[in-house]
Design an enzyme around this catalytic site. Structure first.
Site, mmCIF file in Angstrom:
data_model
loop_
_atom_site.group_PDB
_atom_site.id
_atom_site.type_symbol
_atom_site.label_atom_id
_atom_site.label_comp_id
_atom_site.label_asym_id
_atom_site.label_seq_id
_atom_site.Cartn_x
_atom_site.Cartn_y
_atom_site.Cartn_z
ATOM 1 N N ARG A 158 0.787 -1.039 -0.009
ATOM 2 C CA ARG A 158 -0.052 -0.279 -0.058
ATOM 3 C C ARG A 158 0.781 1.212 0.068
ATOM 4 O O ARG A 158 0.505 2.378 -0.826
ATOM 5 C CB ARG A 158 -1.029 -0.163 1.267
ATOM 6 C CG ARG A 158 -1.799 1.087 1.413
ATOM 7 C CD ARG A 158 -2.604 1.643 0.123
ATOM 8 N NE ARG A 158 -3.287 0.375 -0.594
ATOM 9 C CZ ARG A 158 -3.840 0.530 -1.913
ATOM 10 N NH1 ARG A 158 -3.383 1.781 -2.459
ATOM 11 N NH2 ARG A 158 -4.261 -0.560 -2.439
ATOM 12 N N LYS A 212 -0.212 24.652 -3.858
ATOM 13 C CA LYS A 212 -1.633 23.888 -3.498
ATOM 14 C C LYS A 212 -1.342 22.506 -3.402
ATOM 15 O O LYS A 212 -1.914 21.672 -4.344
ATOM 16 C CB LYS A 212 -2.792 24.335 -4.351
ATOM 17 C CG LYS A 212 -3.060 25.913 -4.180
ATOM 18 C CD LYS A 212 -4.222 26.269 -4.998
ATOM 19 C CE LYS A 212 -4.426 28.061 -5.228
ATOM 20 N NZ LYS A 212 -5.630 28.354 -5.874
ATOM 21 N N LYS A 233 1.554 39.265 -2.738
ATOM 22 C CA LYS A 233 -0.020 39.118 -3.032
ATOM 23 C C LYS A 233 -0.796 40.226 -2.684
ATOM 24 O O LYS A 233 -0.038 41.222 -2.096
ATOM 25 C CB LYS A 233 -0.550 37.713 -2.587
ATOM 26 C CG LYS A 233 0.462 36.509 -3.184
ATOM 27 C CD LYS A 233 -0.182 35.362 -2.477
ATOM 28 C CE LYS A 233 -1.212 34.807 -2.901
ATOM 29 N NZ LYS A 233 -1.723 34.367 -4.270
ATOM 30 N N GLU A 266 1.439 39.750 -7.931
ATOM 31 C CA GLU A 266 0.261 39.546 -8.177
ATOM 32 C C GLU A 266 -0.631 40.686 -8.769
ATOM 33 O O GLU A 266 -0.827 41.723 -7.901
ATOM 34 C CB GLU A 266 -0.693 38.678 -7.190
ATOM 35 C CG GLU A 266 -1.930 38.316 -7.432
ATOM 36 C CD GLU A 266 -2.639 37.586 -6.281
ATOM 37 O OE1 GLU A 266 -2.720 36.598 -5.949
ATOM 38 O OE2 GLU A 266 -3.184 38.703 -5.335
ATOM 39 N N ASP A 301 -3.704 37.731 -12.804
ATOM 40 C CA ASP A 301 -4.714 36.936 -11.774
ATOM 41 C C ASP A 301 -6.130 37.076 -12.283
ATOM 42 O O ASP A 301 -6.489 38.053 -12.088
ATOM 43 C CB ASP A 301 -4.352 37.226 -10.384
ATOM 44 C CG ASP A 301 -5.056 35.993 -9.272
ATOM 45 O OD1 ASP A 301 -4.981 34.864 -9.586
ATOM 46 O OD2 ASP A 301 -5.760 36.391 -8.650
#
Length: 283
Positions: A103, A138, A170, A200, A221
């Site tokens: 596994r 992410k 950002k 951004e 963006d």
């Protein structure tokens, strides 16, 4: 994407955690039923078409689990195409070790191959343009090193590994600094010249300010395709450009044709569909 040494250290830690959470003090069923030093053979087979990733990781997993002599033979390399029914790899070793590692190896192989397959699809859709498909941060916690490795196996490229190897300014940074210009100045004042600064932006005014401030990369963006085209014209090659947000297989070609340098896609790693495969034994 970080240093090679750091990536290897992270991978070793990840494998240790995977073994600890799955095996801990032992495999109750295997320990009770399978005794001695019996040897067996196991073959991992694809149950769907796709791009293979994780063979190198599976090799490291079994080397860590193995308690005796073994052989590990791969029929394919990471990045190769596989068809349903194809053999991926074959392992001969102690039956106990094979059952314990089963596994663990499949979890890595299936997730990584799913990412590589999804990446390959998007890369193929923008073939002939200059755009490069990038991943994002992410990723599954702890799995960033393998998630990003899988993107490379699928033909994509890696964005920054983490917060430390590229400065991404950002919206919240811009608010705290009082504007894009101040934000770039503040980051530049404390960063080595080798550190790239990305900003951004969400509209053409912000694009102009980021360009004037000397951003190395300007992120476009969640812009419309037309707005991206205008931004590319304004930037005129003076900064690298990255399209981000609402990037789908249906839209990626038109985004690439705007002339952007990079297209980042969070879904490559945050919405993974594992590539199906199985491990069968010859006792």
């Amino acid at each position: 994407m970080g240093s090679r040494i750091l990536r290897e250290e992270l991978l070793d830690k990840l494998i240790e955690i995977a073994i600890e959470e799955d095996v801990a003090s032992g495999d109750l069923a295997t320990d009770a039923i399978i005794g001695g030093d019996g040897v067996s053979q196991a073959i991992i087979t694809a149950k769907a078409d796709g791009v293979i990733s994780g063979i190198g990781v599976a090799r490291k997993v079994f080397a860590r689990v193995a308690s005796g002599d073994y052989s590990f033979d791969a029929y394919l390399n990471d990045g190769d195409f596989v068809k349903k029914g194809d053999k991926i790899l074959e392992i001969k070793g102690r039956y106990n070790d094979l059952l314990i590692a089963e596994r663990l190896m499949l979890n890595f192989l299936q997730r990584m191959s799913g990412i590589a397959t999804a990446t390959h699809l998007l890369v193929s859709l923008i073939k002939g343009t200059k755009a490069v498909v990038l991943d994002t941060r992410k990723t599954a916690p702890g799995h960033r090193v393998t998630d990003k490795l899988a993107v490379r196996h699928g033909g994509g490229a890696n964005h920054r590994m983490g917060l430390y190897d590229m400065a991404m300014i950002k919206d919240n940074h811009i608010k705290a600094a009082g504007g894009i210009t101040n934000a770039i100045k503040q980051v530049r004042s404390v960063s080595p010249l080798s550190v790239k600064i990305e900003v951004e932006t969400t509209n053409l005014k912000e694009v102009e300010e980021a360009l004037a401030g000397g951003a190395d990369i300007i992120m476009l963006d969640n812009m419309t395709t037309e707005a991206m085209k205008e931004a590319i014209t304004i930037i005129a090659g003076r900064s690298k450009t990255e399209a981000s947000g609402n990037i789908t297989a249906e839209r990626i070609r038109e985004v690439a044709e705007t002339g952007v340098d990079y297209i980042s896609v969070g879904a490559l790693t945050h919405s993974v569909k594992a590539l199906d495969m199985s491990m069968n034994f010859k006792i």
